[in-house]
Every structure is written in C-alpha cells, then in structure tokens.
Design an enzyme around this catalytic site. Structure first.
Site, PDB file in Angstrom:
ATOM      1  N   ASP A  67       0.833  -1.182  -0.023  1.00 48.03           N
ATOM      2  CA  ASP A  67      -0.062   0.032   0.071  1.00 48.03           C
ATOM      3  C   ASP A  67       1.004   1.196   0.090  1.00 48.03           C
ATOM      4  O   ASP A  67       2.012   1.060   0.030  1.00 48.03           O
ATOM      5  CB  ASP A  67      -0.893  -0.052   1.192  1.00 48.03           C
ATOM      6  CG  ASP A  67      -0.321  -0.745   2.408  1.00 48.03           C
ATOM      7  OD1 ASP A  67       0.864  -0.419   2.513  1.00 48.03           O
ATOM      8  OD2 ASP A  67      -1.029  -0.908   3.353  1.00 48.03           O
ATOM      9  N   GLU A 143      -9.636  -1.831   5.590  1.00 44.70           N
ATOM     10  CA  GLU A 143     -10.193  -1.703   6.571  1.00 44.70           C
ATOM     11  C   GLU A 143     -11.567  -2.486   6.854  1.00 44.70           C
ATOM     12  O   GLU A 143     -12.181  -3.093   5.986  1.00 44.70           O
ATOM     13  CB  GLU A 143     -10.691  -0.157   6.853  1.00 44.70           C
ATOM     14  CG  GLU A 143      -9.483   0.778   6.626  1.00 44.70           C
ATOM     15  CD  GLU A 143      -8.757   0.874   7.876  1.00 44.70           C
ATOM     16  OE1 GLU A 143      -8.650  -0.232   8.760  1.00 44.70           O
ATOM     17  OE2 GLU A 143      -8.024   1.825   8.075  1.00 44.70           O
TER      18      GLU A 143
HETATM   19  C1  F6R Z   1       1.479  -1.461   6.071  1.00 45.79           C
HETATM   20  C2  F6R Z   1       0.353  -2.212   6.248  1.00 45.79           C
HETATM   21  C3  F6R Z   1      -0.650  -2.152   7.467  1.00 45.79           C
HETATM   22  C4  F6R Z   1       0.174  -2.462   8.769  1.00 45.79           C
HETATM   23  C5  F6R Z   1      -0.555  -2.456   9.958  1.00 45.79           C
HETATM   24  C6  F6R Z   1       0.016  -2.822  11.262  1.00 45.79           C
HETATM   25  O1  F6R Z   1       1.920  -1.526   4.604  1.00 45.79           O
HETATM   26  O2  F6R Z   1      -0.212  -2.665   5.319  1.00 45.79           O
HETATM   27  O3  F6R Z   1      -1.866  -3.173   7.541  1.00 45.79           O
HETATM   28  O4  F6R Z   1       0.674  -3.678   8.651  1.00 45.79           O
HETATM   29  O5  F6R Z   1      -1.260  -1.306  10.207  1.00 45.79           O
HETATM   30  O6  F6R Z   1       1.065  -1.450  11.435  1.00 45.79           O
HETATM   31  P1  F6R Z   1       2.195  -1.578  12.620  1.00 45.79           P
HETATM   32  O7  F6R Z   1       3.148  -2.677  12.192  1.00 45.79           O
HETATM   33  O8  F6R Z   1       2.884  -0.307  12.475  1.00 45.79           O
HETATM   34  O9  F6R Z   1       1.589  -2.046  13.657  1.00 45.79           O
END
Ligand code: F6R
Length: 269
Positions: A67, A143
C-alpha cells in the site's frame, strides 16, 4: 492457519527471516509482497544483516508493496516508498527497478489499482506475502467491511488507523486519510503468507483473525481461507487466544515431524 508463538519479537523476527531466506534461496527470482509499519522492521533488519554478513542475495528478487498513502509523494519522508528504501531496499542488493510501491501521487489514483494488479500478474503472482495487522484487524489498508473479494484500489482509512499512524506525522502536518492498497483477494492470491504481530495492542485483532468468525468486520479473518498462512506472534499478541496452548503443542509436533522427516514443502512456487 499455522500459529507460531515466540517468547519475544527478536526470535519472531529471526524465524520470519529464516522463512524468507529459504524462499529466496530456493527460488532466487521469487516475488515478495512486503508491508511497512513497525511490525516487519525486525525482519528487515535481520535480512539486511544476513545480506551484509552472510551474503544473502536479493539480486533476482521482485517486490510489490501492499500500500501507499494517497497525496504523499514517493520522496516524502512518510511515504511508504521512502520507508522501504530506508529500511530495506537501499541496504540490500535488490534492483530498485524490481521494487514496486503503488503511486500515491498518480494523476488519477483510481487508475492505479488495475495497473498494479496487472504488474503483479505479469510477474506471475506473489510467491510470499509479508503482512502486519492493524489493531482493527486490517491487512494492507483493507479496513473493516472491505470486500473479501477486493483487489487493489483506493480505500478510506478509519479514524482508528489515522490515530494509530498519527505518531509518524508532525502535529499540524498533512496526514493522509486515503490509501491505495492491495485488496483482500490480491493478498489471498499470494502462494504463501506470513503474518507477523507483536505487542498486547494486537491481541484482540489476532484473536478475531485466528479464532473469530470469518467476517469482513475483521478483514484479517479472511486468511482463514488461505491454505498456507503462517501467523508469527509473540506471547503478548497471543494473550487473548483461547487455544494458545494447542498452537504451541502443534508447533512442538511440527518440530518433531521436521526432525524426523525433513519436509521442505512450505516453499512456494
Ligand atoms: C502496512 C500495512 C498495514 C500495517 C498495519 C500494522 O504496509 O499494510 O496493514 O501492517 O497497520 O502496522 P504496524 O506494524 O505499524 O503496527
């Protein structure tokens, strides 16, 4: 779903690096799907170390990131392109032209998705997808209530995700509310998936993903449909699982099987 529980984030990172290393050593032209965020940092650091100290090569590897924010230029400090360059690509021997991150500044963001899907197809699909999970159960930026059949497209972030990610932006700085993300179907099409999570704030999402009903309300629960997903979590992220002890027992039995039969069939192609 295979669930592996580790005492800490370091051992989790090491094991996930073992799995990525086996993939690219077996198939040096592997196509990897990659995530940003704090979760995969330990994995990326370990891969960099293995590249620098042990000669692990990424020269034939192609990557597709999950993303990118809409409205953030690739050279912006908070772009996911910058994140990947700084935390992985600039520190290994990958060809930059073999790394793709959706273009958050495309003139028409609505056209990015179909083109990205086509590039993935042209690379003959993703062999190994690395995922984190959001506290609301999102994977990529799919989401809650995202279609389980979705492909790469523009998504509106939830208030919770915007709040979770606000730590990366200065007060008063523009913080994107839209992102271009691979869809849930795009992710499910990967031949092999590694989902990593650590910390107590992920415990509910992990419970809903592994043990909850399959529901678009927890997009990560769609992984219950995937044949070869391994979930690598620490004790804190595992703390709300009802069957935590069972998953540990399964892990011990798997180790036993590996010792006696040496199966290597997890590598995907
Ligand atoms: C990032 C992504 C998101 C993150 C998720 C967790 O490329 O696709 O789905 O993996 O928001 O974020 P962290 O690792 O920062 O807790």
């Amino acid at each position: 779903m295979e669930v592996l529980i580790f005492p800490d984030a370091t051992s989790l990172a090491r094991k996930s690096a073992d799995l990525v290393e086996s993939q690219i050593k077996t198939f040096p032209d592997s196509v990897l799907g990659l995530a940003t965020g704090s979760t995969p940092l330990g994995l990326y650091q370990e891969l960099i170390r293995r590249h620098q100290q042990e000669g692990l090569s990424f020269a034939g590897v192609k990557t597709f990131n999950l993303d990118e924010y809409v409205g953030i230029a690739s050279n912006h400090p908070q772009s996911y392109r910058t994140f990947m360059d700084e935390n992985l690509f600039d520190r290994i021997d990958i060809e930059k032209s073999n790394t793709q991150v959706p273009d958050g500044m495309a003139e028409n963001p609505l056209e990015v998705g179909p083109a990205y899907e086509q590039s993935i197809q042209e690379a003959r699909g993703i062999d190994l997808q690395v995922l984190g999970v959001g506290t609301d159960g999102h994977i990529g930026f799919n989401e809650p209530t995202s279609s389980l059949k979705s492909i790469t497209r523009v998504k509106t972030l939830t208030k919770q995700t915007i709040e979770d990610n606000s730590r990366f932006f200065e007060p008063g700085e523009f913080q994107p509310k839209l992102a271009i993300t691979m869809g849930i179907q795009t992710i499910l099409d990967a031949r092999r998936i590694l989902l990593l999570a650590h910390g107590e704030n992920k415990a509910e999402a992990i419970r809903d993903m592994v043990e909850g009903p399959l529901s678009a309300f927890c997009p990560a629960s769609a992984l219950q449909f995937h044949q070869r997903t391994t979930v690598l979590i620490d004790e804190a992220a595992a703390s709300k699982l009802a069957l935590g002890n069972y998953y540990k027992f399964v892990g011990e039995m798997q180790d036993e099987l590996v010792r006696t039969h040496r199966p290597s069939d997890w590598i995907s192609r």
